[in-house]
Design a protein around this motif. Sequence first.
Motif, PDB file in Angstrom:
ATOM      1  N   THR A 121       0.837  -1.206   0.000  1.00 26.99           N
ATOM      2  CA  THR A 121       0.000   0.000   0.000  1.00 26.99           C
ATOM      3  C   THR A 121       0.868   1.251   0.000  1.00 26.99           C
ATOM      4  N   ILE A 122       1.904   1.269   0.819  1.00 23.07           N
ATOM      5  CA  ILE A 122       2.776   2.445   0.877  1.00 23.07           C
ATOM      6  C   ILE A 122       3.556   2.584  -0.435  1.00 23.07           C
ATOM      7  N   GLU A 123       4.007   1.461  -0.979  1.00 20.54           N
ATOM      8  CA  GLU A 123       4.745   1.536  -2.255  1.00 20.54           C
ATOM      9  C   GLU A 123       3.875   2.141  -3.358  1.00 20.54           C
ATOM     10  N   ALA A 124       2.582   1.817  -3.323  1.00 18.73           N
ATOM     11  CA  ALA A 124       1.686   2.287  -4.392  1.00 18.73           C
ATOM     12  C   ALA A 124       1.133   3.688  -4.114  1.00 18.73           C
ATOM     13  N   ALA A 125       1.389   4.235  -2.931  1.00 20.18           N
ATOM     14  CA  ALA A 125       0.790   5.526  -2.560  1.00 20.18           C
ATOM     15  C   ALA A 125       1.464   6.682  -3.307  1.00 20.18           C
ATOM     16  N   PRO A 126       0.697   7.710  -3.638  1.00 24.27           N
ATOM     17  CA  PRO A 126       1.298   8.840  -4.351  1.00 24.27           C
ATOM     18  C   PRO A 126       2.238   9.659  -3.457  1.00 24.27           C
ATOM     19  N   ALA A 127       3.240  10.272  -4.106  1.00 21.54           N
ATOM     20  CA  ALA A 127       4.131  11.177  -3.363  1.00 21.54           C
ATOM     21  C   ALA A 127       3.279  12.264  -2.712  1.00 21.54           C
ATOM     22  N   LEU A 148       7.357  -1.331  14.957  1.00 22.06           N
ATOM     23  CA  LEU A 148       8.110  -0.111  14.671  1.00 22.06           C
ATOM     24  C   LEU A 148       9.288  -0.295  13.697  1.00 22.06           C
ATOM     25  N   ASN A 149       9.968  -1.423  13.736  1.00 20.63           N
ATOM     26  CA  ASN A 149      11.071  -1.621  12.776  1.00 20.63           C
ATOM     27  C   ASN A 149      10.563  -1.451  11.346  1.00 20.63           C
ATOM     28  N   LEU A 150       9.403  -2.030  11.068  1.00 15.62           N
ATOM     29  CA  LEU A 150       8.853  -1.952   9.716  1.00 15.62           C
ATOM     30  C   LEU A 150       8.434  -0.521   9.382  1.00 15.62           C
ATOM     31  N   VAL A 151       7.792   0.143  10.335  1.00 12.53           N
ATOM     32  CA  VAL A 151       7.316   1.507  10.054  1.00 12.53           C
ATOM     33  C   VAL A 151       8.520   2.433   9.803  1.00 12.53           C
ATOM     34  N   GLN A 152       9.562   2.268  10.608  1.00 13.08           N
ATOM     35  CA  GLN A 152      10.756   3.114  10.406  1.00 13.08           C
ATOM     36  C   GLN A 152      11.399   2.839   9.040  1.00 13.08           C
ATOM     37  N   ARG A 153      11.423   1.554   8.652  1.00 12.79           N
ATOM     38  CA  ARG A 153      12.029   1.214   7.353  1.00 12.79           C
ATOM     39  C   ARG A 153      11.206   1.805   6.211  1.00 12.79           C
ATOM     40  N   LEU A 154       9.885   1.759   6.353  1.00 12.22           N
ATOM     41  CA  LEU A 154       9.019   2.339   5.313  1.00 12.22           C
ATOM     42  C   LEU A 154       9.228   3.848   5.220  1.00 12.22           C
ATOM     43  N   ALA A 155       9.354   4.491   6.384  1.00 13.01           N
ATOM     44  CA  ALA A 155       9.547   5.954   6.379  1.00 13.01           C
ATOM     45  C   ALA A 155      10.866   6.300   5.688  1.00 13.01           C
ATOM     46  N   LYS A 156      11.896   5.493   5.943  1.00 11.00           N
ATOM     47  CA  LYS A 156      13.208   5.754   5.331  1.00 11.00           C
ATOM     48  C   LYS A 156      13.167   5.515   3.815  1.00 11.00           C
ATOM     49  N   ALA A 157      12.436   4.470   3.414  1.00 10.80           N
ATOM     50  CA  ALA A 157      12.394   4.102   1.986  1.00 10.80           C
ATOM     51  C   ALA A 157      11.496   5.034   1.176  1.00 10.80           C
ATOM     52  N   HIS A 158      10.629   5.798   1.846  1.00 10.33           N
ATOM     53  CA  HIS A 158       9.673   6.656   1.113  1.00 10.33           C
ATOM     54  C   HIS A 158       9.726   8.080   1.652  1.00 10.33           C
ATOM     55  N   PRO A 159      10.861   8.762   1.457  1.00 12.03           N
ATOM     56  CA  PRO A 159      10.977  10.117   2.002  1.00 12.03           C
ATOM     57  C   PRO A 159       9.998  11.105   1.356  1.00 12.03           C
ATOM     58  N   LYS A 187       6.875  10.577   1.109  1.00 10.97           N
ATOM     59  CA  LYS A 187       5.560  10.422   1.747  1.00 10.97           C
ATOM     60  C   LYS A 187       5.728  10.686   3.242  1.00 10.97           C
ATOM     61  N   GLN A 188       4.683  11.203   3.855  1.00 12.95           N
ATOM     62  CA  GLN A 188       4.791  11.451   5.301  1.00 12.95           C
ATOM     63  C   GLN A 188       4.271  10.225   6.055  1.00 12.95           C
ATOM     64  N   ILE A 189       5.188   9.575   6.750  1.00 12.53           N
ATOM     65  CA  ILE A 189       4.817   8.331   7.436  1.00 12.53           C
ATOM     66  C   ILE A 189       5.001   8.500   8.938  1.00 12.53           C
ATOM     67  N   THR A 190       3.907   8.281   9.670  1.00 12.57           N
ATOM     68  CA  THR A 190       3.899   8.484  11.119  1.00 12.57           C
ATOM     69  C   THR A 190       3.555   7.165  11.794  1.00 12.57           C
ATOM     70  N   PHE A 191       4.176   6.924  12.924  1.00 17.61           N
ATOM     71  CA  PHE A 191       3.875   5.724  13.709  1.00 17.61           C
ATOM     72  C   PHE A 191       2.623   5.985  14.544  1.00 17.61           C
ATOM     73  N   LEU A 192       1.734   5.004  14.618  1.00 12.04           N
ATOM     74  CA  LEU A 192       0.428   5.217  15.256  1.00 12.04           C
ATOM     75  C   LEU A 192       0.482   5.042  16.780  1.00 12.04           C
ATOM     76  N   ASP A 193       1.558   5.479  17.396  1.00 15.83           N
ATOM     77  CA  ASP A 193       1.630   5.361  18.852  1.00 15.83           C
ATOM     78  C   ASP A 193       2.559   6.439  19.358  1.00 15.83           C
ATOM     79  N   LYS A 194       2.329   6.842  20.606  1.00 15.62           N
ATOM     80  CA  LYS A 194       3.185   7.899  21.153  1.00 15.62           C
ATOM     81  C   LYS A 194       4.489   7.319  21.676  1.00 15.62           C
ATOM     82  N   ASP A 195       4.462   6.037  22.021  1.00 15.04           N
ATOM     83  CA  ASP A 195       5.642   5.426  22.635  1.00 15.04           C
ATOM     84  C   ASP A 195       6.313   4.471  21.661  1.00 15.04           C
TER      85      ASP A 195
END
Length: 391
Positions: free
Chosen positions: A296-302, A312-323, A325-333
């Motif tokens: 889904t993230i790969e197919a998302a528009p810039a 979190l490891n996956l979310v951080q990797r996605l954020a790094k691979a898709h600069p 797109k704005q990618i936020t983790f769904l937790d405060k901690d």
Amino acid sequence: MTTVDLPLLPLGRGIDRGSERGVECPGDLPAASDPSLVARALAAKQALGERVFVLGHHYQRDEVIQFADVTGDSFKLARDAAARPDAEFIVFCGVHFMAESADILTGPEQQVILPDLAAGCSMADMARLPQVEAAWRALGEAGVQDLVVPVTYMNSSADIKAFCGRNGGVVCTSSNAEVALEWAFAQHGPDTKVIFFPDQHLGRNTAVLQMGYSLDDCVLWNPHLPGGGLTADQLRAAKVILWKGHCSVHGRFTPEVVDELRATIPGVQVLVHPECRHDVVLKADLVGSTEFIIKTIEAAPAGSSWAIGTELNLVQRLAKAHPDKQITFLDKDVCYCSTMNRIDLPHLVWALESLVDGAVVNRIEVDPETERDALVALTRMLDLPGKSHKD
Ligand code: 13P
Ligand code: SF4
């Protein structure tokens, strides 16, 4: 009914090899500070060549995932493991139940290695075979056992999968739960019921949000209460009997944070894993397995904005691979899976170098009887028609 209450061993201690719980590392690990770890892992992999096949689950650390020959969610990795009959050693960078499944799906001469035996899964620990057998007996006493199909999430120990295999059931993963439940409900006509282990959230989210059952069709079996905390009438009336288990990582996401992020990030789309609570999934835009989240993230528009509820490891990797797109983790901690994180570079180097030296360490080997019955349930899953659209 027998209630079984097993205290969790402190991670990395003890000798309970048969369970999802931690056991100590039997070898001399290289120091995490050793600056040559990357070079050592590369050299060991090169020396082993085609003899070794390294699988990496999407929740693994970057330092480990860089050495994976394939990455995937638990469904894809099960298929990938089965597709490499030529590899002598399968090094599984994931958790214990995944390595067990790989052992079941690979040939007897292939050896599956889990670099750290303390990489268990707290959710898998929430359904123990004696508890499951007690629930099955209660279904018999309520007179409905013949109508019930047991379905277990991949995140369960091999003996639970074997139980499902012996009793006409199936394994599912988060990417094919709907197809697996459709198969299950077709087994005994319109009166069929399903008992779903061990993740109540995946079971509920799939039955209610994807298949149209109501919350009232579902009951919750608590293995720590006599009779599961349910009456025979409740068991007879239910369509879906959910096991009271959950993921300690995905269970942290809350609907309040979804609301906060929607208020602060204009146009944010919320994308969550189906192990999240029902009230979180209800507020999300999209729900699917880790593989689905990545696609889904790969197919998302810039320029698009996403809040992602998974490890979190996956979310951080996605954020790094898709600069773009704005990618936020769904937790405060911080919300890593502590057992996935047990597999680190020192353990991987230790496992690979041991293989180079001719020593197979941390082999995961399911006993033949369990393997035979678990294979029945896993094969039923792999033979399910197609895959869900969440592939
Ligand atoms: P999937 O790999 O099926 O997405 O499951 C996520 C998970 O929690 C694995 O432990
Ligand atoms: Fe188990 Fe949850 Fe960790 Fe997956 S993320 S291994 S389900 S505790």
